[in-house]
Write a protein that holds these residues in place. Structure first.
Motif, short mmCIF file in Angstrom:
data_model
loop_
_atom_site.label_atom_id
_atom_site.label_comp_id
_atom_site.label_asym_id
_atom_site.label_seq_id
_atom_site.Cartn_x
_atom_site.Cartn_y
_atom_site.Cartn_z
N GLU A 1 0.67 1.84 6.74
CA GLU A 1 -0.22 1.34 7.30
C GLU A 1 -1.18 0.19 6.85
OE1 GLU A 1 -2.18 3.75 10.50
OE2 GLU A 1 -1.02 5.18 9.86
N ALA A 2 -1.51 0.71 5.61
CA ALA A 2 -2.28 -0.20 4.55
C ALA A 2 -1.64 -1.42 4.33
CB ALA A 2 -2.38 0.65 3.39
N ILE A 3 -0.59 -1.33 3.94
CA ILE A 3 0.20 -2.29 3.81
C ILE A 3 0.47 -3.35 5.08
CG2 ILE A 3 2.69 -3.73 3.43
CD1 ILE A 3 3.45 -0.90 1.66
N GLN A 4 0.35 -3.24 6.01
CA GLN A 4 0.47 -3.90 7.41
C GLN A 4 -0.97 -4.39 7.37
OE1 GLN A 4 1.50 -1.47 10.82
NE2 GLN A 4 3.64 -1.23 10.21
N ILE A 5 -2.09 -3.68 7.39
CA ILE A 5 -3.47 -4.35 7.55
C ILE A 5 -3.48 -5.28 6.29
CG2 ILE A 5 -5.79 -3.78 6.80
CD1 ILE A 5 -4.75 -2.61 9.61
N GLY A 6 -3.19 -5.02 4.90
CA GLY A 6 -3.46 -5.94 4.02
C GLY A 6 -2.57 -7.37 4.31
N GLN A 7 -1.27 -7.11 4.68
CA GLN A 7 -0.51 -8.29 5.14
C GLN A 7 -1.32 -9.13 6.24
OE1 GLN A 7 3.05 -6.62 6.05
NE2 GLN A 7 3.94 -6.91 4.16
N HIS A 8 -1.94 -8.38 7.11
CA HIS A 8 -2.79 -9.29 8.07
C HIS A 8 -3.85 -9.97 7.60
CE1 HIS A 8 -4.68 -10.11 12.16
NE2 HIS A 8 -5.83 -9.19 11.66
N LEU A 9 -4.35 -9.27 6.68
CA LEU A 9 -5.68 -9.76 5.97
C LEU A 9 -5.34 -10.78 4.91
CD1 LEU A 9 -7.90 -6.66 5.69
CD2 LEU A 9 -8.09 -8.49 7.17
N ASN A 10 -3.92 -10.76 4.49
CA ASN A 10 -3.66 -11.49 3.43
C ASN A 10 -4.26 -11.11 2.04
OD1 ASN A 10 -1.87 -13.69 2.08
ND2 ASN A 10 -3.63 -15.19 2.25
N ASP A 11 -4.49 -9.95 2.07
CA ASP A 11 -5.05 -9.45 0.66
C ASP A 11 -3.95 -8.55 -0.26
OD1 ASP A 11 -6.22 -7.32 -0.86
OD2 ASP A 11 -7.95 -7.32 0.49
N PRO A 12 -3.96 -9.43 -1.45
CA PRO A 12 -3.05 -9.04 -2.12
C PRO A 12 -3.27 -7.59 -3.03
CG PRO A 12 -4.33 -10.68 -2.95
CD PRO A 12 -4.59 -10.80 -1.63
N PHE A 13 -4.52 -7.30 -3.08
CA PHE A 13 -4.86 -5.93 -3.59
C PHE A 13 -4.40 -4.79 -2.77
CE2 PHE A 13 -7.83 -2.45 -3.46
CZ PHE A 13 -7.38 -2.00 -4.83
N ILE A 14 -4.65 -4.87 -1.61
CA ILE A 14 -4.13 -3.82 -0.63
C ILE A 14 -2.79 -3.74 -0.40
CG2 ILE A 14 -4.39 -2.90 1.91
CD1 ILE A 14 -7.13 -3.92 1.97
N VAL A 15 -1.96 -4.79 -0.24
CA VAL A 15 -0.62 -4.85 -0.09
C VAL A 15 0.06 -4.31 -1.55
CG1 VAL A 15 1.39 -6.19 0.09
CG2 VAL A 15 -0.70 -6.54 1.41
N GLY A 16 -0.43 -5.18 -2.61
CA GLY A 16 0.32 -4.83 -3.88
C GLY A 16 0.29 -3.34 -4.39
N VAL A 17 -1.17 -2.95 -4.38
CA VAL A 17 -1.24 -1.43 -4.85
C VAL A 17 -0.60 -0.59 -3.86
CG1 VAL A 17 -3.04 0.33 -5.40
CG2 VAL A 17 -3.44 -2.13 -6.03
N SER A 18 -0.86 -0.84 -2.66
CA SER A 18 0.06 0.03 -1.58
C SER A 18 1.61 0.29 -1.71
CB SER A 18 -0.61 -0.17 -0.10
OG SER A 18 -1.85 -0.15 0.17
N MET A 19 2.08 -0.79 -2.08
CA MET A 19 3.54 -1.10 -2.31
C MET A 19 3.67 -0.16 -3.43
SD MET A 19 4.56 -4.76 -0.79
CE MET A 19 6.45 -4.15 -1.08
N LEU A 20 3.26 -0.48 -4.53
CA LEU A 20 3.40 0.04 -5.78
C LEU A 20 3.25 1.81 -5.73
CD1 LEU A 20 1.78 -2.17 -8.33
CD2 LEU A 20 4.34 -1.80 -8.29
N ASN A 21 2.11 2.27 -4.94
CA ASN A 21 1.94 3.63 -4.86
C ASN A 21 3.01 4.23 -4.07
OD1 ASN A 21 -0.37 3.49 -6.46
ND2 ASN A 21 -1.92 3.56 -4.95
N LYS A 22 3.33 3.46 -3.02
CA LYS A 22 4.41 3.84 -2.18
C LYS A 22 5.65 4.16 -2.76
CE LYS A 22 6.67 3.37 2.34
NZ LYS A 22 6.55 2.26 3.48
#
Length: 227
Positions: free
Chosen positions: A188-209
Motif C-alpha cells: 500500500e505504501a508503494i502505491q501511495i508513493g508512486q501516486h505522490l512520485n515520492d522516491p523515499f516512500i517507494v524506494g524504502v518500501s520496496m527494499l523493506n518488502k
C-alpha cells in the motif's frame, strides 16, 4: 529495518546545509519579537523560532518553546500552547530524551483533540508511535499508528498516509507471525508513493518488502524488489 534507519539518518545529517539560511531567518524573527508584547503574535513568533531550531539547536528550541507555552497559558491561547508543547517534544526528541518528549506531546495531543485539529492529532500520534517503536514497544507503536492512519485516510492526507503505511510495515516486519501484514502495508505504501512520485516512500518500501521476502526464503520475490 537497516535500510530505513540508514536513510533517515542521512536525511537528518543533510539538514546541516540549511543552517546558514536558518540562522538568518531566526535573527529576523528575533528582531520581530521586539515589536510584540504579551500577545498571541508573540506566541506565534516564539513557536516559529522553536520550529526552525529544533533540528540544529534543540536546546534553543526548548528555551523558546517554554517561553511560548508559558505565555500561551497565561493569555489563554490554546492553539499556541498546543504548538509550544509539540515543539518542546521535538526538541527533547532530538536530544534523545524520549520521556520528556512524551511528557510534552501528551498535553499537545489532548489540546489538539479539544480543538478538533485532526491533522495535528495524526501528526502527534505518528510521532509517538515512532518513539514507541524505537524503544521496542511495538504494541504501543501500532496502537498509535493505526488511529493516525485512520485520520490520514479521512483527511485524504496522502503524504502522511504513505509514511504511516511504511512505518506500520516496519513494525510488522519484526515478527515472523506478521510478515504477511508487513508485505501488505509495504504494498500500500508503494502505491501511495508512486501516486505522490515520492522516491523515499517507494524506494524504502520496496527494499523493506524485499527483505521480508528474504526472511520468508522467497528469494525470487525478494530479487524483484531489490532490482
Amino acid at each position: 529495518m537497516k535500510n530505513l534507519t540508514s536513510f533517515l539518518s542521512l536525511l537528518l545529517l543533510s539538514t546541516g546545509i540549511l543552517v546558514y539560511a536558518q540562522n538568518s531567518g531566526i535573527d529576523s524573527l528575533k528582531i520581530l519579537l521586539q515589536d510584540h508584547g504579551l500577545d498571541t503574535s508573540r506566541v506565534d513568533l516564539l513557536n516559529e523560532i522553536a520550529g526552525v531550531l529544533y533540528r540544529s539547536d534543540p536546546e534553543g528550541a526548548i528555551q523558546y518553546g517554554n517561553e511560548a507555552r508559558n505565555l500561551a497559558e497565561m493569555i489563554n491561547y490554546p492553539e499556541g500552547e498546543a504548538l509550544a508543547f509539540k515543539n518542546l517534544g521535538l526538541g527533547y526528541y532530538m536530544q534523545g530524551e524520549f520521556t520528556e518528549a512524551f511528557r510534552n506531546w501528551e498535553p499537545a495531543l489532548n489540546l489538539y483533540e479539544e480543538l478538533g485539529n485532526d491533522q495535528m492529532v495524526a501528526n502527534l500520534l505518528g510521532n509517538m508511535g515512532a518513539i514507541y517503536h524505537s524503544i521496542g514497544k511495538n504494541v504501543e507503536a501500532i496502537e498509535h499508528y493505526l488511529p493516525a492512519l485512520k485520520i490520514a485516510e479521512e483527511l485524504s492526507d496522502s503524504t502522511r498516509l504513505g509514511t504511516l503505511l511504511l512505518n506500520i510495515g516496519v513494525v510488522y516486519a519484526e515478527q515472523t507471525s506478521t510478515y504477511d501484514s508487513a508485505i501488505n502495508y509495504y504494498s500500500e505504501a508503494i502505491q501511495i508513493g508512486q501516486h505522490l512520485n515520492d522516491p523515499f516512500i517507494v524506494g524504502v518500501s520496496m527494499l523493506n518488502k524485499g527483505e521480508v521476502y528474504v526472511e520468508k526464503e522467497e528469494y525470487d520475490s525478494a530479487l524483484y524488489y531489490f532490482e
